[in-house]
Design an enzyme around this catalytic site. Structure first.
Site, short mmCIF file in Angstrom:
data_model
loop_
_atom_site.label_atom_id
_atom_site.label_comp_id
_atom_site.label_asym_id
_atom_site.label_seq_id
_atom_site.Cartn_x
_atom_site.Cartn_y
_atom_site.Cartn_z
N THR A 1 115.24 -38.61 31.54
CA THR A 1 114.49 -39.37 30.55
C THR A 1 115.12 -40.74 30.31
OG1 THR A 1 113.84 -37.34 29.44
CG2 THR A 1 113.75 -39.36 28.13
N HIS B 1 114.02 -43.10 32.88
CA HIS B 1 112.66 -43.60 32.60
C HIS B 1 112.71 -44.73 31.58
CE1 HIS B 1 110.58 -40.52 34.85
NE2 HIS B 1 111.21 -39.56 34.20
#
Lengths: 350, 350, 350, 350
Positions: free
Chosen positions: D44, D47
């Site tokens: 994450t 990202h």
């Protein structure tokens, strides 16, 4: 807002109660003050009234008992957001600690440090009661007040019945006090294909019939095991709900549960129970569950949904409606064995 | 193929057995004749040998006992397709009826009409035994013969341990006979984070240590409840496996299981057990399971997979290896309390 | 006993069927010859009739289709013990191999080698059908013949609804063919507190209303998701039963199931289905079940018990009753979308 | 106590981060200020760093990312009782609302209103982080700091593996990023009898071997389905854990799960996934679970118990240790595909 209220008080360590005018209780920032509309009487309240051995160990007077009720929010602490004055509410009276292992894994109904309002602190047999916001259960106004006042024991029944699969199964209920009677209704609503009610008291057997048990048996006369085996093609009951706490009821429960069946125990015992583990449990491969309280708050959602859907007809269980002032009359009625659930109205029966 | 075989025979209704040459048994079209390679001795066999009250009720001599074994297929009935001569096999000795409610819903291990080979009909303490094809369990040749001969009691342990979640949980085993000892290994292999072994017999406690129990307790000396609470941050054991059948072991089991925990009962009792249902079961919200036999055949798949994966080290449990002719010696060893699992070799120990 | 019988025959690899007089089938020692009283038509039979892509792959003519029926035992093989002539029976038409892993662990409904009578071998659209004894389901004569002929699809519904907890929960059914309609009845009988029926066909929506769905929605007009969220306090449906197999129905199913809910899939698809796994499954933490056939034989016990208890009112689903000779008419009726369950009588409608 | 701290900051809506000195965050009466000892990097975070489509929708800069860490309590709000300064802690970074239906029934991991610290508010890539008391997880000092910093993703693995029975079963893991690799360890510790790792990246396959997967397969070369069927006697994997989120990994997952098996989905997808529901789900009768976060707090107890018992050897997964100042280097390492779990030290690697 008045300054005092009527309350049923256990003033000291002896049998009986007194009706008193007491101060309306103060409350903290996360508490809710509820104006009691209807309260109802549990067997526990009779133990406290009679001041039996259990009560002598557990209760610390002075105490206002009462843990089944519904009411209207009167005032809220400054941190309370979930409800506001005039909301219609009931409450989970088991106050869990929130910090023990069981609380942290979602099993707060068996909290290691539970306190019960109406047992360990002042309860609902009064015009007002204080409840922590976390334990308030907000109700749809469509739910009748009479039903709203008995959600605590109805929740016991829902918790017990739904502690395993029930649809398409046969169910035996041993002991038809209020929770046993509620269980008959919940089992029927949940797809039980036959409900057998076992009860020695004639008044309760009549109520079991009114609750539409498929077969009501009197263990003093009927061969309960034979009758249930006959009704189940010799298999026995898939599910047995033990609601009596009595050695005879428990004996019957083990006798009638089928191989591989479920036996859920809720009725509290006052004597040791003796079993033949090999024959009663091991060879039969049964599962026994101890059931305590209500799941927080799954049981409350299930119960509310069943009530709102009109799936439960509970009126036969409510046998008496009294002004709260007539508390002693209620205790006398319970002792006759003729009363089942007794409702108390702080401001008189309406 | 010879015409007679060596067999351990209970010839009539009295203590003891005889070693006899008997006819090799005939078999039906769906039966399998197995040449026994290794058999092992169960506590049940000692009951039969001693001719105690249970045996007097259940056993109808003459009988060849024995229900734990492995062997090689010798001959097969004409309808048998699952195995052929020289296949390496063991068997589920509970022969279920296939027609009762329990059998039809996949609960054949609690069949209403079960018959046990070696108890209700001639068993494996002989050179040959007859098994219905449906009950034969074909084995990978990679599985050691010693382990293959103890799949029946190992299956009891696997059934008990895996009757609920086990990984990440603490487990107490009360009673360290062979099945209790196997349970320690199975629980460890299945992710139990601590295994507590409770056993009063010193020999068995030593075996429990060899099976790598994390904590082995002697109830004659240790405060078992206090020690387990201490090891579990005051919570108690998540799972308790009762393997003793003894009132003291059972008392301990209820004392140490945590609120909301699982208590699985396998040890058969010879006396009534008395409990305080309210305190022992209901307030704690525990689940009690009666465990019988092995699931047909899920347990057998699980057990075989665990063995093939090398997850189970069981050798400490096998304390004695005897020629089948020395059956009386085996019984004497069991009576000393020093032996755990005894293997019998029809053709002498190899 | 006559020598020939009327049968609906798919004679070769093309659309349509023929009505023929064929020999009464021979049967083996463990088989049962049943005189068909009532058969009923499944969507599968329409696929076979139309000779669509699925049928072309799966069916090997000549074949007598038909896998839903009830009848009377005409004759039994010499090894048959469970039934005798004149017994009233239906049958599980999935014939499991009994030997694969799934069969051996009690999951015969997903047997690796299943054969379906009426699909893989001659079925029940005839005056007589042969069934293995193991698959015969003996019926109480109290069960109406009309219901007895539809136990196969009713069993699909019971299997789907009871594949998880249902009492006290809200249920959405997407697709209201016969099994979807049955599911409404089973969910209601099992304590579902609201049943939402989603169906684009007007005839089927009317039937859903007759089955007492609490809310019947037309996805062509209604905002199905918004309506179900509104009816569930914004939570969504606890349980969704997907019975359409259509991409739109499946899309709706994923849209309306609540976080943590159950989505049970029974409706067979003819096209690939595209999903956003992250949003549709993972973040919502839902459980999806593929449901095939009926559990052998737990579903049959559950279904029979529900029927005997009078818990299921199924008549609205039976829209057509035809002589078996009028099979083509039945197919035409199905194509109009007006018919739901069609019953066929080998000897004319009575 | 200093007034400022080093932090990794996403300053505005674009790729990259900045290292800044920022004010030590203020905290409320029920909050805990934690001095971060070790943080670790999740996919994450990459990202967010890359500012991809997901990040653009979800993230509102400025933000300090980071949701995996351990540290020492620096200060506590005045209402905090569960921890005190110098306690060793980690935290559940999903902050549940406590009031929605899911929270109230013990399913807080799928709370309707969840906020994630490090995604929706400032996180742990800094010298200090603020955590609500309810979300603090107090750690035994015996747990190594390196493991303590990765409890968030390890909890994902524990939640996924233990979402159903695992002992005695075969397990396939598709996708061997850090959570997939952890799952191998957890499955082995929980009694999985064979663990199959499927991964196309060579570095990750090597790590899977170091984690002791029984069989590591490269879908670019190996016939994964054939190999797993071969290793399971043609049955397929009992349990499949989908950790890739990639269409190919998901396709493999459905191909190798056995009839009646469990398929647990954790890997987030970025594209629609197309399935043949009939063949992939319904006929096989499989169960699919969406897995999100960690159960609060059952997963934390399980994980801690497994770590304390020494059941998990996780070091191979930790491939990189960097000073927090070298955050950009970490991102570069992730992009090469060579790094697995990267640890960040606010005060330099020790």
């Amino acid at each position: 807002m008045p300054e005092t209220m009527l309350a049923v008080v256990k003033p000291e360590a002896r049998a009986g109660v007194e009706l008193r005018d007491v101060a309306i209780p103060s409350f903290g920032p996360s508490d809710v003050l509820v104006r009691v509309k209807v309260a109802s009487v549990c067997g526990t309240d009779l133990h406290i009234y009679n001041w039996d051995a259990w009560a002598q160990r557990r209760i610390h007077p002075p105490l206002i008992p009462g843990h089944e009720f519904c009411g209207e929010v009167a005032e809220v602490g400054r941190e309370v957001t979930a409800v506001k004055p005039f909301d219609f509410v009931s409450a989970e009276m088991h106050v869990a600690c929130g910090e023990c292992f069981q609380c942290r894994i979602g099993e707060a109904h068996i909290c290691q440090n539970v306190k019960i309002i109406g047992v360990d602190s002042n309860g609902a047999f009064a015009e007002y009661v204080v409840i922590p916001e976390s334990n308030i259960w907000k109700l749809d106004p469509a739910i009748p007040k009479e039903y709203a006042s008995i959600l605590d024991p109805l929740g016991n029944a829902v918790h017990t019945v739904l502690a395993g699969p029930i649809a398409g199964r046969t169910v035996a209920v041993t002991g038809c006090g209020p929770i046993g009677l509620f269980s008959i209704a919940v089992a029927r609503a949940s797809g039980a294909t036959q409900v057998f009610a076992v009860e020695v008291n004639e008044h309760r057997r009549k109520l079991a019939e009114k609750m539409k048990a498929d077969l009501t048996l009197n263990p003093a006369i009927d061969d309960v095991k034979a009758r249930i085996l006959e009704a189940t093609d010799g298999v026995g009951a898939d599910v047995v709900l033990e609601m009596s706490g009595h050695p005879d009821g428990i004996r019957t429960a083990f006798d009638v549960v089928r191989r591989g069946g479920r036996l859920s125990l809720l009725g509290l015992t006052s004597k040791p129970i003796s079993l033949n583990f090999s024959e009663d449990i091991i060879f039969k491969g049964i599962t026994i569950q101890g059931i305590n309280g209500r799941r927080m708050y799954e049981t409350w959602y299930q119960m509310t949904a069943l009530l709102k859907a009109g799936k439960l007809e509970l009126h036969p269980v409510i046998t008496d409606r009294l002004a709260m002032r007539d508390f002693d009359k209620g205790m006398a009625r319970l002792k006759t064995g003729e009363a089942s659930k007794i409702l108390l109205y702080p401001n008189g029966v309406k």
